[in-house]
Structures are given as C-alpha cells and as structure tokens.
Design an enzyme around this catalytic site. Structure first.
Site, short mmCIF file in Angstrom:
data_model
loop_
_atom_site.label_atom_id
_atom_site.label_comp_id
_atom_site.label_asym_id
_atom_site.label_seq_id
_atom_site.Cartn_x
_atom_site.Cartn_y
_atom_site.Cartn_z
N CYS A 151 -11.62 27.27 -9.79
CA CYS A 151 -10.23 27.72 -9.63
C CYS A 151 -9.63 27.27 -8.31
O CYS A 151 -8.48 26.85 -8.25
CB CYS A 151 -10.16 29.25 -9.70
SG CYS A 151 -10.95 30.00 -11.12
N ASP A 152 -10.40 27.37 -7.23
CA ASP A 152 -9.83 27.23 -5.88
C ASP A 152 -10.36 26.06 -5.07
O ASP A 152 -9.88 25.80 -3.97
CB ASP A 152 -10.08 28.53 -5.10
CG ASP A 152 -9.46 29.74 -5.77
OD1 ASP A 152 -8.39 29.59 -6.37
OD2 ASP A 152 -10.06 30.83 -5.69
N CYS A 161 -14.53 31.73 -7.26
CA CYS A 161 -14.42 30.73 -8.31
C CYS A 161 -14.13 29.36 -7.72
O CYS A 161 -13.00 29.07 -7.33
CB CYS A 161 -13.32 31.13 -9.30
SG CYS A 161 -13.04 29.91 -10.60
#
Length: 305
Positions: free
Chosen positions: A136-137, A133
């Site tokens: 997300c990261d 992701c």
C-alpha cells in the site's frame, strides 16, 4: 431483514471458498464484508506459494476467487457486523451497522489485523511514516531508507518488496535469528539493500512535527536511534472476534476455537481462516478451512430438515 440458508462473515480467501461450496450445494448464501473482497490478499504483491501459479498478484487472485463465488450464486453484501444473537439453535440474527440478516448457519471468516507495537509515536505517526502494508505505502518511500520490525514470513516478504522500491531496508528483530521460512531468509540475506539489526526492541518511533525520522531501540542494554523515513510493522496478528464475545466461542486471546470440522461450540456456527486458533495462517489453509465449513454447513442444514 433478509433470510439466507448461510451467511458467511468475511470475504477473504476462506470466506469466498466457504461461500462457493455452500452455494454449489444449492443453498442461498450471503457473503458479508465491511470492505473490499479479498482481505489481506489485496495488500500482497506477489503470491508464490498458492498451487497452480508460479506467481500471482494478490488482487488478481482475489478477483478470481470472488468471480467464482458470484458466478455460483453468492450474494455479496456490505456491512460491519456488530453481533450475532440466537433466537433458537436454528435461527441466527446477524446485526450489522446498517441492517440485519437471518440465517440458519453462519460461517465466521473475519480474519485478523496487524498487531501494534504499542510504543510512543506509533499512533502519532500512523500514515506519516508508520505503516502495516508495504504494498500500500511502499511507493511513498522511493529512494528513502526504511525499517521493517519483525522476523517472520510477513516481515521478510514485505521487506523484500520494499527493497525493490526503497533505498535501503533495515530489518529490526528482537531475536538473533529470523523465524521466516528458509527460502525468504536466503533471499533477504543475499539482497544487497537489506540490513539486519538483531536483539533489538523498539522503544519509540520518533519524528519531527510531521513525519517519522527514526526508531529508538534498546540493544544490549543501551538505547540508540536508527535514522529512517518509514517504519513497517509486522509482529503478528490480533483476531477480529470482539463482536462474537457474547457467544463464548473464543479463548482468552480472542482466537475462535473449533474442531477439525470447523464447528464452534454453538451448533450451526462455524469459524475458518485466520480468526480460528490454528498454527499455520496461509491462503492455502484458509481455503481448506472454507471448503470444509461450506460442506459441513450444508450437512448441518440437511440434518435440520
């Protein structure tokens, strides 16, 4: 145990649409999910192919869909579904990790999860440089080099996102051309921060005692290690359907089989979205599936009397 007319399992775009349609038909509806509503939309930065919006953030679209469903009378329930059992054709028991619900109709919208490479180092460095992701990261890799494995829409779209926050993005693909839609390819090829490693199969993700340091690939019969601080993997999906194995509604790969009306082989059980065997898995197609299933669940219940 609480009884509903319809239980929708999964609160992604398809599930929320199905719940909305069923509730607007004056049915009692529970929308069941083990996590936050929105599904994979929450991991998407910019959505540019959803009608009505030039661009919209994934979490924002999730919130809008959720509020539409809740305002129509849908009840949101947390729970991780373990199994569906049948008392009769008309009564379905949905067992979760903490409760049990009863419904006359069930709409399965559990989606799919990212497929793993299955190579050494992937699990070892999960959360330590290996990610599925970018939204997300990606921020953890600001001003660092990262690699994206894959060549489809998700890989290139997420690669473009990473190019905005990282130093450089190396797209590693096992073929000599991408599978992504042309507009994404054009953007990627024109992006000065994106490179491409063709005809390469990832053999291992390597690192030190704590973090990823590179990706070992095989190219033209030779092994080489590409230095990188992060590896983002987008090589397809696996259906979230193991909990329905007892119903015998899937193919050998686990995709749920339906007809054009979203009906499975079990009367009163429908399936929609990414968990269903279909060619195009997009927000728009999940929403379309959801509308059909929500309406057909109503018609099914009407026939029961």
């Amino acid at each position: 145990m609480k009884k509903y007319d319809v239980v929708v399992i999964g609160a992604g775009p398809g599930g929320m649409t199905a719940a909305l349609y069923a509730a607007r038909a004056n049915l009692s509806v529970a929308m069941l999910d083990r996590g936050v509503y929105g599904g994979q939309m929450n991991n998407t930065d910019d959505i540019e192919n959803y009608p009505g919006f030039t661009s919209i953030k994934g979490p924002e679209l999730s919130e809008k869909m959720y509020q539409s469903a809740i305002n129509s009378g849908v009840e949101f329930v947390y729970g991780d579904v373990q199994q569906i059992t049948l008392d009769s054709e008309q009564v379905k028991h949905i067992k979760t990790d903490s409760d049990e619900l009863i419904a006359n109709a069930v709409i399965i919208a559990t989606g799919a999860t990212h497929r793993k490479l299955g190579v050494p180092g992937e699990d070892k460095f999960a959360g330590k440089g290996v990610s599925y992701c970018a939204v997300c990261d990606g921020a953890f890799f600001r001003n660092k080099d990262v690699a994206v494995v894959g060549g489809g829409d998700s890989a290139i779209s997420e690669g473009l996102y990473l190019a905005n926050v990282t130093k450089n993005v190396n797209v590693i693909h096992h073929r000599d051309k991408l599978r992504a839609q042309q507009v994404l390819q054009d953007r990627a090829f024109n992006n000065q921060k994106m490179d491409f490693t063709w005809n390469s199969n990832v053999k291992e993700i390597v690192g030190d005692d704590t973090y990823v340091t590179g990706v070992k690939v095989q190219r033209n019969g030779h092994d080489e290690t590409i230095p990188t601080s992060g590896v983002f993997i987008y090589i397809g999906n696996v259906p979230n359907s193991k909990m329905f194995a007892n119903l015998n509604i899937t193919d050998e790969q686990g995709w749920i089989l339906t007809n054009d009306e979203m009906e499975t082989s079990v009367p009163g059980i429908f399936a929609i979205g990414d968990v269903r065997k279909k060619k195009l898995r997009q927000i728009t197609t999940a929403v379309g599936d959801g509308g059909i299933a929500g309406q057909n669940a109503y018609e099914y219940l009407e026939q029961l009397g």
